[in-house]
Each structure stands twice: as structure tokens, then as C-alpha cells.
Design an enzyme around this catalytic site. Structure first.
Site, mmCIF file in Angstrom:
data_model
loop_
_atom_site.group_PDB
_atom_site.id
_atom_site.type_symbol
_atom_site.label_atom_id
_atom_site.label_comp_id
_atom_site.label_asym_id
_atom_site.label_seq_id
_atom_site.Cartn_x
_atom_site.Cartn_y
_atom_site.Cartn_z
ATOM 1 N N LYS A 174 -10.168 -6.149 91.758
ATOM 2 C CA LYS A 174 -10.182 -7.323 92.627
ATOM 3 C C LYS A 174 -9.015 -7.294 93.617
ATOM 4 C CE LYS A 174 -11.339 -11.202 94.453
ATOM 5 N NZ LYS A 174 -11.429 -12.490 93.787
ATOM 6 N N LYS A 242 -1.804 -15.744 97.918
ATOM 7 C CA LYS A 242 -1.461 -15.467 96.522
ATOM 8 C C LYS A 242 -1.989 -14.115 96.078
ATOM 9 C CE LYS A 242 -4.254 -16.661 93.531
ATOM 10 N NZ LYS A 242 -5.381 -16.066 92.762
#
Length: 306
Positions: A174, A242
């Protein structure tokens, strides 16, 4: 049929949990902002704490914003681990579908395994549209037996489900996805600002590019958002910021240089400085518009207020 727990019912989690309920599973729900009435109307069962979810569920799914949120839900007071301890002794599976640190994920795997339970990381790509349409891409880190067990459940939420490897490898995959997505968003934004200021119609340029080698899902979906200045999230800037931080932290540990990622993170940091943190990540175009003193949207003057 196994009982499922679902913790985290935001933009992504709510439709994902809804697909599981509609798939016929008993689903126990928790969200710190409250369980949406829409899900209880479908048949989901609201719980007051993560502990209560874990006491009822055989498989517990997490869909949370960041690494500290996952850690808190798992290990804090009224967390999942307390529910694992108080419920009848049986092995359970935790599936973390959040996007968090691969480094911390490995720590979570060890702690949960030591308690006699299994842990899989299964972060997703596809955004809110993919969550709503059950067409998410799901990247799974799990042992082979756990993957075989959870695959039917994941298939209710996603279309492309890939077993990457052992627990923790899903989050690594990811991170790579977010690197590619962020750099492509930045490239599309640069191109649209460039052609617009040069006097070409960005709508027609986008249409032409979608027929060539520069075509991408990001150009198709997010390019349109940039041209229309339609920045309702989607996937927020602060969350993409983030994710890039996670990738850069891991790169530091590995001794890998990610210069494009660092540059794009810096541009997102500028977006946040302009109070755009809650806008869709396609709003990165606003920073480039400001640098060019030009907006790609032809029917409005340049503006940089959220």
C-alpha cells in the site's frame, strides 16, 4: 457463518461494512463517532466499545485513519485485546484494512500472535467510489490458511484481491501504491496548470491524453476534479500526507532514497498550510495554481480559500 466485527465507519468503512451486512454476515459495529443508523437499519448490530465487538466476533476488521488509532483500538482500555481475553477461548482473526506503518504492523502481528490469534493486514485502494461499489483493490499480508479463510469476506468489499505475502507485506504494497498515486496526482496537476496557462482548453487536453500513453485512472477521475475545482473528499489531503510520511519513514529505515515522494509530500504540506487539509487530495492543484498565479478553471478567478 462467522460473526464479523467492523471498527471504523467513516467514508470508507461505512459502505464496506454495509456490503458485509448485505452479504448475509452478522456484523457487530463500532465507531467512535457513533454507528450510522443506515447500517443498523440494514441489520448491523451497534456496540459501545471495541471490546464488545471482539467479544462477539470471530473476525474483527479495522478501518481507521492512522497507526496510533489502530494501536489504541487494539491495546488500550476497552480495546480489542480485552475482548479477546474475556470472550470464550477460541482463535480469532484481526484484519487491519487501514493504511498504517508496515514497521508497527509487524509489532502488532507479534503481539496478537502471542495471544493465540491471527493477524492480517489488508489495506485497500480505490477510494470512496471503490468502497461504495465494492470494487476495491485489496493488498493482503497473511499466512496462506488465514488468506483462504478471509478471502470470501474480502471479496464482498473488493474486486481485485492479491495475497502479497506474510503479515506486514500488505502495508508495504500500500505504501508503494500511495507513492505512485501521489506522484501521478502531482504530475496531472502540473500538466493541467501548464496547458491552461498556455491557452489550451484543459478539458480537451484531458480528453486527448486519456486516449494515449499518459492515460490513467487519476487523470480520468482526479483530472476532472481539478478542472472543476470539485474537492469534496474522496481521500483527504491530510491522510495522503500521512501515507507519504509512512513511506518516507520506511525508506529511511531501508536506506532508500525517494526524492519524488519527498517533493510531493512537501507540496501537500503547503496545501495543509493553506488550510486545505480536509479537501480531496486532487486539491494539490491549488498549490501549483498559486505558484503560477493562474487557475485551470476558466469560469472563476484564482482563489485559495477552502
Amino acid at each position: 457463518m462467522k460473526n464479523i466485527g467492523f471498527i471504523g465507519l467513516g467514508i470508507m468503512g461505512k459502505p464496506m461494512a454495509g456490503h458485509l451486512i448485505q452479504g448475509g454476515y452478522p456484523v457487530y459495529l463500532y465507531s467512535r463517532s457513533g454507528v450510522p443508523d443506515e447500517l443498523t437499519t440494514l441489520g448491523g448490530m451497534a456496540c459501545t466499545t471495541p471490546t464488545a465487538v471482539a467479544e462477539q466476533a470471530d473476525i474483527i476488521i479495522l478501518m481507521l485513519p492512522d497507526t496510533p488509532d489502530v494501536e489504541k483500538v487494539l491495546f488500550a482500555d476497552n480495546g480489542v485485546v480485552q475482548g479477546l481475553a474475556t470472550a470464550p477461548a477460541r482463535p480469532r482473526i484481526i484484519i487491519d484494512m487501514s493504511t498504517i506503518s508496515p514497521i508497527k504492523t509487524r509489532d502488532f502481528v507479534k503481539q496478537i500472535n502471542q495471544l493465540g490469534h491471527d493477524y492480517a493486514d489488508a489495506p485497500v485502494s480505490g477510494g470512496d467510489i471503490g468502497a461504495q461499489n465494492a470494487t476495491l483493490t485489496i493488498m493482503v499480508g497473511a499466512t496462506e490458511p488465514v488468506f483462504a479463510t478471509i478471502h470470501p469476506i474480502l471479496s464482498l468489499m473488493g474486486k481485485t484481491i492479491t495475497h502479497i505475502g506474510e503479515p506486514g507485506t500488505g502495508q508495504t504494497c500500500k505504501a508503494a501504491n500511495q507513492i505512485i498515486a501521489a506522484l501521478t496526482l502531482e504530475a496531472v496537476a502540473e500538466a493541467l496548470v501548464f496547458v491552461s496557462k498556455a491557452g489550451a482548453d484543459p478539458n480537451k487536453v484531458r480528453q486527448a491524453l486519456l486516449g494515449g500513453f499518459a492515460a490513467s485512472r487519476i487523470l480520468e477521475v482526479h483530472g476532472k476534479r481539478m478542472i472543476d475545482h470539485a474537492f469534496t473528499p474522496g481521500f483527504r489531503i491530510d491522510l495522503h500526507m500521512k501515507d507519504l510520511g509512512i513511506a518516507l519513514d520506511c525508506a529511511t529505515e531501508l536506506g532508500v532514497s525517494l526524492p519524488g515522494t519527498a517533493l510531493t509530500q512537501s507540496l501537500y504540506n503547503a496545501c495543509i498550510a493553506q488550510a486545505d487539509s480536509q479537501l480531496d487530495s486532487s486539491a494539490i492543484v491549488r498549490v501549483l495554481e498559486k505558484l503560477a498565479n493562474h487557475t485551470v478553471r476558466s469560469d472563476v478567478a484564482p482563489t485559495y480559500e477552502a
